[in-house]
Design an enzyme around this catalytic site. Structure first.
Site, PDB file in Angstrom:
ATOM      1  N   GLU A  77      -5.569  -4.170   0.100  1.00  0.00           N
ATOM      2  CA  GLU A  77      -5.744  -5.360   0.946  1.00  0.00           C
ATOM      3  C   GLU A  77      -6.877  -6.259   0.456  1.00  0.00           C
ATOM      4  OE1 GLU A  77      -5.326  -2.295   1.800  1.00  0.00           O
ATOM      5  OE2 GLU A  77      -4.332  -2.028   3.727  1.00  0.00           O
ATOM      6  N   THR A  97       0.872  -1.180   0.000  1.00  0.00           N
ATOM      7  CA  THR A  97       0.000   0.000   0.000  1.00  0.00           C
ATOM      8  C   THR A  97       0.905   1.224   0.000  1.00  0.00           C
ATOM      9  OG1 THR A  97      -0.063   0.214   2.375  1.00  0.00           O
ATOM     10  CG2 THR A  97      -1.754  -1.159   1.391  1.00  0.00           C
ATOM     11  N   TRP A 114     -18.052  14.985  14.475  1.00  0.00           N
ATOM     12  CA  TRP A 114     -17.318  14.683  13.248  1.00  0.00           C
ATOM     13  C   TRP A 114     -17.866  15.445  12.047  1.00  0.00           C
ATOM     14  CZ3 TRP A 114     -16.802   8.607  13.530  1.00  0.00           C
ATOM     15  CH2 TRP A 114     -15.830   8.304  14.485  1.00  0.00           C
ATOM     16  N   LYS A 170     -12.484  16.501  13.443  1.00  0.00           N
ATOM     17  CA  LYS A 170     -13.136  16.413  14.748  1.00  0.00           C
ATOM     18  C   LYS A 170     -13.270  17.817  15.307  1.00  0.00           C
ATOM     19  CE  LYS A 170     -13.580  13.137  18.261  1.00  0.00           C
ATOM     20  NZ  LYS A 170     -13.102  12.289  19.280  1.00  0.00           N
TER      21      LYS A 170
HETATM   22  P1  ADP Z   1      -3.667   3.903  -0.331  1.00  0.00           P
HETATM   23  O1  ADP Z   1      -3.914   3.496   1.102  1.00  0.00           O
HETATM   24  O2  ADP Z   1      -2.280   4.064  -0.668  1.00  0.00           O
HETATM   25  O3  ADP Z   1      -4.551   5.036  -0.791  1.00  0.00           O
HETATM   26  P2  ADP Z   1      -5.404   1.987  -1.564  1.00  0.00           P
HETATM   27  O4  ADP Z   1      -5.609   2.306  -2.976  1.00  0.00           O
HETATM   28  O5  ADP Z   1      -5.366   0.590  -1.138  1.00  0.00           O
HETATM   29  O6  ADP Z   1      -4.068   2.639  -1.166  1.00  0.00           O
HETATM   30  O7  ADP Z   1      -6.481   2.798  -0.741  1.00  0.00           O
HETATM   31  C1  ADP Z   1      -7.649   2.232  -0.224  1.00  0.00           C
HETATM   32  C2  ADP Z   1      -8.454   3.327   0.399  1.00  0.00           C
HETATM   33  O8  ADP Z   1      -8.907   4.246  -0.580  1.00  0.00           O
HETATM   34  C3  ADP Z   1      -9.703   2.858   1.094  1.00  0.00           C
HETATM   35  O9  ADP Z   1      -9.435   2.392   2.395  1.00  0.00           O
HETATM   36  C4  ADP Z   1     -10.548   4.128   1.099  1.00  0.00           C
HETATM   37  O10 ADP Z   1     -10.187   4.986   2.157  1.00  0.00           O
HETATM   38  C5  ADP Z   1     -10.153   4.796  -0.198  1.00  0.00           C
HETATM   39  N1  ADP Z   1     -11.150   4.515  -1.251  1.00  0.00           N
HETATM   40  C6  ADP Z   1     -11.088   3.579  -2.203  1.00  0.00           C
HETATM   41  N2  ADP Z   1     -12.157   3.652  -3.027  1.00  0.00           N
HETATM   42  C7  ADP Z   1     -12.925   4.675  -2.572  1.00  0.00           C
HETATM   43  C8  ADP Z   1     -14.167   5.247  -2.984  1.00  0.00           C
HETATM   44  N3  ADP Z   1     -14.845   4.815  -4.037  1.00  0.00           N
HETATM   45  N4  ADP Z   1     -14.641   6.280  -2.249  1.00  0.00           N
HETATM   46  C9  ADP Z   1     -13.983   6.750  -1.176  1.00  0.00           C
HETATM   47  N5  ADP Z   1     -12.808   6.254  -0.751  1.00  0.00           N
HETATM   48  C10 ADP Z   1     -12.290   5.225  -1.435  1.00  0.00           C
END
Ligand code: ADP
Length: 539
Positions: free
Chosen positions: A326, A181, A439, A434
């Protein structure tokens, strides 16, 4: 029932047998080349043979450091096919993180694009596990480089066996791939994908109510092949016999629009910032995008206004999806249920701009302060996931204990769920604002700002505040043509009727560009750093 191992090479064997005439349209530094799956299959067998000759052993990692193109696709199948583990490395990480993940993964061989060699050269002293660097180039000659033990990808393939037999006794639970990641804090975390996980995830991409990848598609992943396996599209597209366009290095919105038009792309995928840029391009140029049956958009929240523009102005259907490295990554997609298609247009758009509900094969629950939240669209909680393509640990990393507990992945995403099971991401836990113990969702404010006709991009972050602990500040990029006509007060006035007073940002800062992460998401950490004293100095 029979129990036959679900393996990555068996997907290639299927394409080789049944889709030998279908095409991969690959753009590299020197231009576009077309290959049939018959060509790709032979070249993939040669790659698997070459890596075996180089001494890569079962279970060892082979890194790729590359853009989206045919050689990277060959690595997707050739590395797992010879028993190795495909480790896709994010080329936009810092040198420090790149060395960390190559060392942590203990990569034996690194496949690198010629134009990316200068990024690896300065790190070579630290890369002790690498026994060979294989340069992927269209040139006959290797580029000048200080790297040791360098091989030419095409030379290796020429000397290798095109009838190489993929490893036959793969256990479907064996590792096939690995990806880190992109880490917003600390070192990147490694996720290992099993053969089984990749096959089942690919199958899920083919479901009609999911991305519906099929033989008749022309797919184009704009999402990099180093970002959660380009969301699994290269695996699924090849297995199902879709033609695939791999758009190569230095992709521009113009290039994307041209590829869509010239190659008749039907399904493309990427993060919202890509589509915001493409939207601008489509508004200024004249392109035929009628072949597109869907844009798959995920990685961060897709602004509702953008979905509206694509669907109403350009007649391009939009599929908003949610996932994580993940989770392979597909978790939810926003599709209307049959009885929702009759809803008024605004309500339909509202549904479509949520993240949708889980695809079959993934389970979720949402945990709030007092256990599982009500499915009322209001109560917020953390999203927990499990499923056959969800990881159950980070690779040799003690942060596993925080994220993987009681058989569930704790995502760190705060969501609401409505009575349809549709989730709406309120924020990442670390991005929630916050204010006075309550929130505020940065995502909601961003969405509202990006719905203003003069706003190109908007990102809202928490800024420390003496009295309220944190308050929202909005960073806004205005469209070029609107620069002289819009000011803070206009935008505040625009937001006011949409939110309760205490949700409104304390300030709006105009910027030329919003910093982005290595995978094109708004880099909120950097904005928070830039603005940490902002409310002390301006208010
Ligand atoms: P990184 O952590 O480097 O950004 P990832 O691509 O694995 O790598 O990120 C996953 C995260 O991206 C999710 O946990 C979420 O917070 C965000 N995410 C993914 N798709 C969406 C979406 N459609 N809308 C909002 N947030 C999203």
């Amino acid at each position: 029932m029979m129990n036959i191992s679900l393996t990555v090479p068996s997907m290639l064997e299927h394409a080789e047998k049944y889709f030998s005439k279908k095409e991969v349209i690959s753009r590299t530094a020197s231009g576009i080349t077309r290959f049939t799956y018959a060509d790709i299959a032979k070249r993939t067998r040669r790659l698997a043979s070459a890596l075996t000759k180089l001494g890569v052993k079962r279970g060892e990692r082979v890194g790729t450091f590359a853009w989206n193109h045919h050689r990277h696709l060959e690595a997707y199948f050739g590395i797992p096919g010879m028993g190795g583990v495909l480790h896709t490395i994010n080329i936009r990480l810092s040198g420090e993180h790149i060395s960390y993940i190559i060392n942590h993964a203990d990569d034996r061989v690194l496949l690198i694009d010629a134009e990316l060699v200068p990024l690896i050269e300065p790190l070579q002293e630290q890369l002790k596990s690498i026994k060979a660097y294989v340069i992927m180039t269209d040139d006959d000659k290797l580029p000048d480089t200080t790297l040791p033990n360098v091989y030419h990808y095409e030379d290796l393939l020429n000397e290798a066996d095109e009838n190489f037999e993929f490893v036959a006794d793969i256990d479907e639970n064996d590792p096939a791939g690995m990806c880190f990641t992109s880490a917003t804090t600390g070192n990147p975390k490694g996720v290992v994908y099993s053969h089984r996980g990749i096959v089942l995830h690919s199958m899920a991409l083919g479901l009609t109510d999911s991305a519906a990848v099929s033989e008749s598609d022309v797919t184009m992943p704009v999402v990099p092949m180093f970002h959660a396996n380009a969301w699994g599209l290269p695996f699924a597209a090849l297995w199902f016999g879709a033609n695939q366009v791999l758009p190569g290095p230095m992709v521009t919105p113009k290039l994307l629009a041209e590829l869509i038009e010239n190659e008749g792309v039907t399904l493309t995928a990427g993060v919202p910032t890509i589509w915001l840029a493409l939207m601008k391009e489509l508004e200024s140029g004249s392109y035929d995008t009628s072949s597109l049956r869907a844009i798959l958009c995920g990685g961060s929240a897709a602004p509702k206004a953008m979905i509206r523009t694509f669907e109403t102005k350009f007649k391009i259907p939009f599929i908003h999806a949610y996932g994580m490295t993940e989770t392979s990554p597909l978790v939810t997609l926003s599709r209307l249920k049959s009885y929702q298609t009759e809803l008024p247009e605004e309500d339909r758009l509202e549904v479509r701009s949520t993240q949708g509900y889980v695809v079959p094969g993934v389970e979720m629950k949402v945990i709030g302060k007092d256990g599982e939240v009500k499915w009322d669209g209001h109560e917020m909680g953390e999203l927990l996931l499990r499923g056959n393509w969800v990881a159950d640990e980070y690779f040799m990393d003690e942060r596993t204990n925080e994220a993987f507990r009681d058989g569930w992945l704790h995502t760190g995403d705060v969501v609401t769920v409505n009575e349809e099971g549709i989730i709406k991401i309120i924020d990442r836990t670390k991005d929630l604002i916050k204010s006075g113990g309550e929130w505020i969702s940065s995502v909601d404010l961003e969405n509202a700002l990006m719905a203003h006709e003069d706003v190109f991009e908007a990102s809202v972050v928490a800024v420390p505040h003496d009295e309220w602990q944190e308050r929202p500040v909005a960073c806004v990029v205005v469209k070029e043509e609107a620069k002289d006509r819009i000011n803070k007060e206009d935008l505040m006035e625009f937001l006011q009727p949409q939110f309760v007073k205490w949700w409104l940002p304390d300030d709006i800062v105009f910027m030329d560009e919003i910093p982005k992460t290595s995978v094109g998401k708004f880099l909120k950490r950097s904005l928070r750093d830039q603005l940490k004293d902002h409310l002390k100095t301006t208010i």
